[in-house]
Design an enzyme around this catalytic site. Structure first.
Site, PDB file in Angstrom:
ATOM      1  N   TYR A 135      26.055 -10.305   7.014  1.00 15.43           N
ATOM      2  CA  TYR A 135      26.246  -9.806   5.659  1.00 15.43           C
ATOM      3  C   TYR A 135      27.349 -10.549   4.909  1.00 15.43           C
ATOM      4  CZ  TYR A 135      23.032  -6.011   6.686  1.00 15.43           C
ATOM      5  OH  TYR A 135      21.925  -5.289   7.019  1.00 15.43           O
ATOM      6  N   LYS A 182      24.005  -7.003  20.714  1.00 17.09           N
ATOM      7  CA  LYS A 182      22.924  -7.859  21.207  1.00 17.09           C
ATOM      8  C   LYS A 182      23.568  -9.021  21.977  1.00 17.09           C
ATOM      9  CE  LYS A 182      18.485  -8.518  21.383  1.00 17.09           C
ATOM     10  NZ  LYS A 182      17.631  -7.603  22.156  1.00 17.09           N
ATOM     11  N   ASP A 215      18.934  -2.669  21.020  1.00 16.32           N
ATOM     12  CA  ASP A 215      17.534  -2.219  20.957  1.00 16.32           C
ATOM     13  C   ASP A 215      17.331  -0.985  21.832  1.00 16.32           C
ATOM     14  OD1 ASP A 215      18.250  -4.468  22.465  1.00 16.32           O
ATOM     15  OD2 ASP A 215      16.208  -4.934  23.014  1.00 16.32           O
TER      16      ASP A 215
END
Ligand code: NAP
Length: 486
Positions: A135, A182, A215
């Protein structure tokens, strides 16, 4: 100083009503806070759609910046952002201008709000890093057909968000913090957050600390959301995960948020400006109201925050709902707000509100070189090349370029997968190649003159668009291998 007082002793707050449904939800929140007896000096300022229309590309005028700089606290309705074109988000601009690095998004099951999860006792907080990661919005078309977005994560950025997550747990009497990353795939960026979390966790032995892959976290959050207490995560992961968690308790109408920095705090709902409902008196003001109670705690108005939360819970227990909760028998935004005001001072028999202590925001060392390695060495460089040829043609061509020099071509990858020398795989290739050159002498250090000479030679045969040095800090590789690279 977390907040400032005006000459009458009232706490100063910049109020940005926002776009679409913004003015309705902001006004409802203001009425309820005032009815709860909190003395606030509101400074109304603008941002968003109207400001864009006046031709200011940031969407945030200087008067608004000056007001927040001065008050240090803002309550904000949603601001509209064009999707996929046009101006940057004024929301993100505000968060970044004031370095509000933490986005705190609590979700808690509420009485009478029917969801597939009702009765499970969901009560968790997502603490999302708010200014770094993808971002940062640093994007380039590297070739006519290949776009790049830089995922920048700093050690300092990871440390302050992780610390804040543990402090949220302490302030709210929570027992567990999960760090969702992740790091299995992005070992340096997401891995930095995981490693920092594991180090900082040692300072909070009373709080259970767990790492979870993002996830799996999304999967677990749907299967057994009640297992979570605080989840700390990076910007994009947190953006998605916190929308998911708000869905668990009845949707965006109930999902509040706070953007917290060392100097400034901006309180806003997770939801946007829902333009189709603007001016229709049908939307749920609870998310902005609960953002308002987070603001009241920041202003050390703990009793008023608790009273408002109790009044909201009692209102829901009385079966007074907005349209998003119950299509039949729903009331308008104004009637819902009136009922909450009527219920101020009442407490639910069954639902307790959480006790909060002040949140301890500890600024980190302001030094820009936050990490200072004892040793560093450049061992090579990745040179990114645009070319329509095959890897079997490009590889020998670059080997010929490097012949006789200090650097040798180690491998070429295409979108992260090694394609030269061949691996025997069946990778589809585009015209964007990462060509990894390393020093022939493994003990040497690469100097700029050698690298620039190589790039100049490459440029005589191929179009290059980007160079990334391969660094070692304190003997640790500061780069990762390509998929399939040994
Ligand atoms: P949105 O405004 O959040 O609305 C999506 C849907 O969520 C609405 O259609 C409605 O669902 C439900 N909803 C949202 N707020 C609600 C409320 N207070 N009460 C009841 N239901 C509510 O998302 P969007 O349509 O994707 O975005 C619209 C604009 O807002 C865009 O310009 C976007 O960039 C901006 N935005 C701003 C912020 C911010 O200011 N922080 C955040 C997100 C988006 P139903 O249609 O099912 O009734």
């Amino acid at each position: 100083m977390k907040y400032k007082l005006d000459s009458n002793g009232r706490k100063r707050v910049t109020l940005i009503a926002g776009d679409g449904i913004g003015p309705e939800v902001a006004n409802a929140t203001r009425r309820i806070i005032e009815a709860a007896g909190v003395a606030i000096a509101w400074e109304e300022r603008e941002a968003g759609a109207e400001v864009f229309k006046r031709g200011l590309p940031s969407g945030v005028p200087p008067e608004t910046i000056a007001s927040i700089r001065d008050t240090r606290v803002a309550l904000k309705g949603p601001l509209e952002t064009p999707v996929g074109f046009g101006e940057k988000s004024a929301n993100v601009t505000l968060r970044k201008l004031f370095e509000t690095y933490a986005n705190i998004r609590p979700v808690r099951e509420l009485p009478g709000v029917k969801t597939p999860f009702a009765g499970r006792g969901i009560d968790l907080v997502v603490v999302r890093e708010n200014v770094e990661d993808l971002y940062a919005g640093i994007e380039h078309m590297q070739t006519p057909g290949v776009a790049q977005c830089l995922k920048l994560m700093s050690k300092k950025g990871c440390e302050r968000i992780v610390r804040l997550a543990f402090e949220v747990a302490v302030a709210e009497g929570r027992k567990k913090v999960h760090c969702a990353t992740k790091a299995n795939i992005m070992k340096l960026t997401e891995g930095l957050m995981k490693r920092t979390f594991e180090a900082v966790a040692k300072e909070y032995p009373q709080i259970e600390a767990n790492h979870i892959i993002i996830d799996n976290c999304a999967h677990q959050a749907v299967r057994t959301p009640e297992q979570f207490d605080v989840i700390v995560t990076s910007n994009m992961n947190g953006d998605i995960l916190s929308d998911l968690t708000s869905g668990l308790i009845g949707g965006l109408g109930f999902a509040p948020g706070a953007n917290i920095g060392d100097e400034v705090a901006i309180f806003e709902a997770v939801h946007g400006s829902a333009p189709k409902y603007a001016g229709k008196n049908v939307i749920n003001p609870s998310a902005v109201l609960l953002s308002g109670t987070m603001m009241l705690r920041h202003l050390d108005e703990f009793a008023a925050a608790q009273a408002i939360e109790n009044a909201l819970i009692v209102t829901l227990e009385q079966g007074v709902y907005t349209r998003d909760v119950s299509q039949s028998g729903s009331v308008g935004t104004t009637e819902f707000t009136d009922q909450i005001i009527k219920n101020l001072g009442k407490r639910s028999e069954r639902w307790t509100t959480r006790d909060h202590k002040p949140l301890n925001i500890k600024p980190l060392d302001a030094a820009r070189d936050y990490v200072r390695p004892k040793s560093r060495r450049t061992i090579g460089a990745d040179v990114f090349v645009e070319s329509p040829v095959s890897p079997e043609e490009l590889g020998p061509s670059l080997e010929a370029v490097a012949e006789g020099g200090a650097l040798r071509l180690k491998m070429i990858s295409n979108r992260g997968t090694k394609v030269y020398p061949t691996t025997g795989g069946m990778t589809d290739c585009v015209d964007h190649w990462r060509c990894r050159f390393v020093l022939r002498d493994a003990a040497a250090t690469l100097d700029d003159a050698t690298l620039l000479a190589l790039v100049t030679k490459i440029a005589s045969k191929h179009r290059w668009m980007h160079i990334e040095k391969l660094e070692e800090f304190d003997g640790e590789a500061g780069y990762t291998r390509a998929q399939g690279e040994d």
